[in-house]
Design an enzyme around this catalytic site. Structure first.
Site, PDB file in Angstrom:
ATOM      1  N   CYS A   1      -8.452 -22.632   9.297  1.00 53.25           N
ATOM      2  CA  CYS A   1      -8.185 -22.284  10.700  1.00 53.25           C
ATOM      3  C   CYS A   1      -8.477 -20.813  10.966  1.00 53.25           C
ATOM      4  CB  CYS A   1      -6.741 -22.625  11.053  1.00 53.25           C
ATOM      5  SG  CYS A   1      -6.308 -22.185  12.745  1.00 53.25           S
TER       6      CYS A   1
ATOM      7  N   CYS B   1      -5.993 -19.026  13.247  1.00 51.12           N
ATOM      8  CA  CYS B   1      -4.716 -18.714  12.599  1.00 51.12           C
ATOM      9  C   CYS B   1      -4.866 -17.520  11.659  1.00 51.12           C
ATOM     10  CB  CYS B   1      -4.219 -19.886  11.752  1.00 51.12           C
ATOM     11  SG  CYS B   1      -4.400 -21.498  12.499  1.00 51.12           S
ATOM     12  N   ASP B   2      -5.915 -17.490  10.884  1.00 44.42           N
ATOM     13  CA  ASP B   2      -5.969 -16.566   9.751  1.00 44.42           C
ATOM     14  C   ASP B   2      -7.071 -15.506   9.821  1.00 44.42           C
ATOM     15  OD1 ASP B   2      -3.828 -17.911   8.573  1.00 44.42           O
ATOM     16  OD2 ASP B   2      -5.149 -19.426   7.730  1.00 44.42           O
TER      17      ASP B   2
END
Ligand code: NDP
Length: 313
Positions: free
Chosen positions: A138, A141-142
């Site tokens: 992701c 997300c990261d």
């Protein structure tokens, strides 16, 4: 043998942000929800480290810790939390009949499907070893953790292109590792990545190993499948974007899905084609796939379940 039979007003299947949020709302509405957590309580977020984009955590939070917080919040209002899996579902008539752990029969007036989706990975041991420590599925997300660094994205579909494009704004350089000599992505997405100067597409390449220093990712060992040539790239973020699989197999006999397997819901609602069955979170959303959007639809599903039951009484 299905000996035990239990009657519940609201059965929630799945324990990601969608399932837990549905549980918080359903419990507060006095539906006395029962939630089956599945094999990986907390869902996909338990495979990430820091979560910095969920509102309410100004300093960020570890994914597993956030999921424990959500679980505790759902329990605080009386959700019956069960570690176990639903192994059968008959949604042909109400009450719906589900079986947990192959032994316990549950008759449910409403069902909220929040089983999420499973990110596909390459299946390398080294990939598993560095999961959450450089390996991610992701970018939203990261990606932030790799600002100014080199990163790699595996895959050639729309997701891979979107992730590469997103990461190219954060990082120094992004390699796209594509196993064929063409992208599967839409023409518009192809154009976007090809016109981005700091994205380099490595055609006909597959990953043989994710490299690391024992703690975090430092690179990847790639093979050119046309020439057999091996190459090492230096990257700190290794993003796998080779597709997600929604966890729907138990329900597809009854619940309509899109061509890509995600559950169809009536626009603007979490209602499936089966009255009394609602779907929340990533199992019905292949576009946003965020914890906060999953939580939002979990809330919607519980409120819709409550209204559905109220209309009957
Ligand atoms: P896709 O299935 O479309 O693409 C998967 C990609 O990963 C392909 O390039 C495939 O290669 C590659 N791949 C699969 N397995 C491996 C492997 N083991 N090793 C290396 N590469 C591999 O998945 P997406 O998640 O990209 O998209 C899913 C759906 O969602 C699609 O319908 C897509 O159009 C849609 N979507 C739409 C978006 C949008 O419109 N903005 C954004 C994101 C997704 P190969 O081509 O060789 O099979």
């Amino acid at each position: 043998m299905n000996q035990e039979i239990e009657r519940v007003k609201c059965l929630i299947v799945g324990s990601g942000p969608a399932g837990y949020t549905a549980a918080i709302y359903a419990a507060r509405a006095d539906l006395k929800p029962v939630l089956y957590q599945g094999l990986q309580p907390g869902g996909q977020l338990t495979t990430t480290t820091e979560v910095d984009n969920f509102p309410g955590y100004p300093d960020g939070v570890q994914g597993p810790e956030m999921m424990m917080d959500m679980q505790r919040q759902a329990e605080r209002f009386g959700t019956e939390m069960r570690w176990g899996i639903i192994t059968e579902a008959d949604l042909s008539k109400r009450p719906f009949r589900l079986v947990a752990d192959e032994t316990k029969t549950i008759l449910a007036d409403t069902v909220i499907i929040a089983t999420g989706a499973t990110a596909q990975y390459l299946g390398l041991d080294s990939e598993t070893k560095y999961m959450g420590h450089g390996v991610s599925a992701c970018a939203t997300c990261d990606g932030f953790f790799f600002r100014g660094k080199n990163m790699a994205v595996v895959g050639g579909g729309d997701t891979a292109c979107e992730e590469a494009s997103y990461l190219s704004k954060l990082g120094r350089k992004v390699y796209m590792i594509v196993r064929r000599d063409e992208l599967r992505a839409s023409k518009a997405m192809q154009k976007r990545v090809m016109n981005t100067p700091n994205i380099e597409i490595l055609w006909n390449h597959v990953t043989r190993e994710v490299l690391g220093d024992g703690k975090v990712v430092t690179g990847a060992l790639l093979e050119n499948v046309k020439t057999g040539e091996m190459q090492t790239i230096d990257v700190e973020g290794f993003f796998v974007a080779i597709g997600h699989k929604p966890n729907t197999s138990l329900f597809t006999k009854y619940v309509h899905t899109h061509d890509n397997g995600y559950i169809k819901t009536k626009p603007g609602t979490t209602q499936t084609n089966v009255p009394g069955v609602f779907a929340a979170g990533e199992v019905q959303d292949h576009v946003f796939r965020q914890a906060v959007t999953a939580a939002g639809t979990g809330c919607m599903a519980a409120m819709e379940a409550e209204r559905f039951l109220a209309m009957e009484s």
